[in-house]
Design a protein around this motif. Structure first.
Motif, PDB file in Angstrom:
ATOM      1  N   PRO A   1     -19.331  30.191  72.814  1.00  0.00           N
ATOM      2  CA  PRO A   1     -20.490  31.094  72.781  1.00  0.00           C
ATOM      3  C   PRO A   1     -20.728  31.816  74.096  1.00  0.00           C
ATOM      4  CG  PRO A   1     -21.245  28.870  73.190  1.00  0.00           C
ATOM      5  CD  PRO A   1     -19.725  28.796  73.098  1.00  0.00           C
TER       6      PRO A   1
ATOM      7  N   VAL B   1     -22.958  34.137  76.407  1.00  0.00           N
ATOM      8  CA  VAL B   1     -24.420  34.285  76.437  1.00  0.00           C
ATOM      9  C   VAL B   1     -24.829  35.509  77.256  1.00  0.00           C
ATOM     10  CG1 VAL B   1     -26.591  33.225  77.151  1.00  0.00           C
ATOM     11  CG2 VAL B   1     -24.775  31.806  76.167  1.00  0.00           C
TER      12      VAL B   1
ATOM     13  N   THR C   1     -31.120  35.857  63.414  1.00  0.00           N
ATOM     14  CA  THR C   1     -32.021  35.961  64.557  1.00  0.00           C
ATOM     15  C   THR C   1     -33.119  34.931  64.345  1.00  0.00           C
ATOM     16  OG1 THR C   1     -31.618  38.333  64.864  1.00  0.00           O
ATOM     17  CG2 THR C   1     -33.669  37.450  65.771  1.00  0.00           C
TER      18      THR C   1
ATOM     19  N   VAL D   1     -27.004  26.935  71.187  1.00  0.00           N
ATOM     20  CA  VAL D   1     -26.790  28.144  71.984  1.00  0.00           C
ATOM     21  C   VAL D   1     -25.562  28.019  72.869  1.00  0.00           C
ATOM     22  CG1 VAL D   1     -27.721  29.573  73.846  1.00  0.00           C
ATOM     23  CG2 VAL D   1     -29.207  28.838  71.971  1.00  0.00           C
TER      24      VAL D   1
ATOM     25  N   GLN E   1     -17.971  33.533  69.679  1.00  0.00           N
ATOM     26  CA  GLN E   1     -19.326  33.871  69.260  1.00  0.00           C
ATOM     27  C   GLN E   1     -20.114  34.466  70.419  1.00  0.00           C
ATOM     28  OE1 GLN E   1     -21.393  30.909  66.970  1.00  0.00           O
ATOM     29  NE2 GLN E   1     -19.554  30.285  65.844  1.00  0.00           N
TER      30      GLN E   1
ATOM     31  N   ARG F   1     -24.327  34.971  71.945  1.00  0.00           N
ATOM     32  CA  ARG F   1     -25.762  34.685  71.866  1.00  0.00           C
ATOM     33  C   ARG F   1     -26.487  35.732  72.715  1.00  0.00           C
ATOM     34  NH1 ARG F   1     -23.463  31.839  68.618  1.00  0.00           N
ATOM     35  NH2 ARG F   1     -23.213  29.561  68.794  1.00  0.00           N
TER      36      ARG F   1
ATOM     37  N   ILE G   1     -30.327  36.617  74.156  1.00  0.00           N
ATOM     38  CA  ILE G   1     -31.591  35.904  74.347  1.00  0.00           C
ATOM     39  C   ILE G   1     -32.622  36.761  75.069  1.00  0.00           C
ATOM     40  CG2 ILE G   1     -32.675  33.822  75.286  1.00  0.00           C
ATOM     41  CD1 ILE G   1     -29.892  32.551  75.395  1.00  0.00           C
TER      42      ILE G   1
ATOM     43  N   ILE H   1     -33.587  34.435  69.853  1.00  0.00           N
ATOM     44  CA  ILE H   1     -32.152  34.179  69.991  1.00  0.00           C
ATOM     45  C   ILE H   1     -31.409  34.829  68.830  1.00  0.00           C
ATOM     46  CG2 ILE H   1     -30.336  32.448  70.165  1.00  0.00           C
ATOM     47  CD1 ILE H   1     -32.465  30.447  71.077  1.00  0.00           C
TER      48      ILE H   1
ATOM     49  N   TYR I   1     -27.711  35.137  67.041  1.00  0.00           N
ATOM     50  CA  TYR I   1     -26.398  34.508  66.917  1.00  0.00           C
ATOM     51  C   TYR I   1     -25.445  35.500  66.262  1.00  0.00           C
ATOM     52  CZ  TYR I   1     -28.863  30.037  67.646  1.00  0.00           C
ATOM     53  OH  TYR I   1     -29.613  29.008  68.171  1.00  0.00           O
TER      54      TYR I   1
END
Length: 212
Positions: free
Chosen positions: A117, A119, A162, A175, A183, A185, A187, A205, A207
């Motif tokens: 993930p 971010v 979301t 997360v 993936q 994320r 935020i 958040i 995704y």
């Protein structure tokens, strides 16, 4: 975070946490609805706690390309990316408050496009100014997110969902925890304004999963 001025402006950018202007001091997420219009001018600086117990997947040393821009057509986002780190308390820092048009990538985590993930976080607003993730809460499943890389390539993602969560019950594992594929994320801040703490009560958040 979102300010009264931003709400009255009634328009959007990103929610630098609903938004792009707020951060989360402890694990949590933000709401799928925009912060209340009654919220006073704010300086919410909590974004989202970086991984504590869950061990993040480190960037692939064999890859030198890094994300430099995030583009989300459905909510009008086309923003440069800065590198984000954790502060002394282990909390993910927000982008500088004087650069509300920028979002930030957690540089100690996954590189967009690699397994795991990645971010990206941003402010929702700051005092009386809207920020890059002002409309993050509007993202719906199926929306497209593109991350442009330093080598000229583009990594594309499709939004899965979301969600809004309390900043004090941040879903760290979902997360930052390992994933079987690439993936993303996104935020920012959101939810009702907490007068006692002078912050938004939630984090928003998003995704997303890498698309072909």
């Amino acid at each position: 975070m979102r300010s009264r001025g931003a709400v009255l402006g009634a328009v959007a950018l990103l929610t630098g946490i609903a938004l792009a202007g707020c951060a989360t001091p402890s694990p949590s997420a933000a709401p799928t609805s925009a912060p209340s219009a009654s919220a006073p001018p704010s300086r919410d600086t909590g974004l989202a706690a970086a991984p504590q117990d869950p061990v993040p997947q480190a960037p692939d040393a064999s890859t030198t390309a890094r994300p430099v821009r995030v583009v989300i057509p459905s909510i009008g986002v086309d923003a440069p990316l800065v590198k984000l780190a954790r502060d002394a308390a282990g909390v993910l820092e927000a982008p500088p408050s004087d650069e509300l048009d920028k979002a930030g990538w957690y540089a100690k985590g996954t590189v967009p496009g690699q397994t795991g993930p990645a971010v990206i976080a941003g402010h929702v607003d700051w005092v009386d100014r809207i920020a890059v993730f002002h409309r993050l809460h509007d993202l719906e499943p199926g929306a497209s997110v593109a991350v442009r890389m330093s080598d000229g390539s583009t990594v594309r993602f499709t939004v899965d969902r979301t969600r809004a969560v309390s900043k004090f019950r941040f879903p760290t594992e979902s997360v930052y925890g390992p994933t079987p594929d690439a993936q993303l994320r996104l935020i920012t801040c959101g939810g009702p304004w907490d007068d006692a703490r002078n912050i938004y009560s939630e984090n928003v958040i998003v995704y997303a999963t890498r698309s072909a």
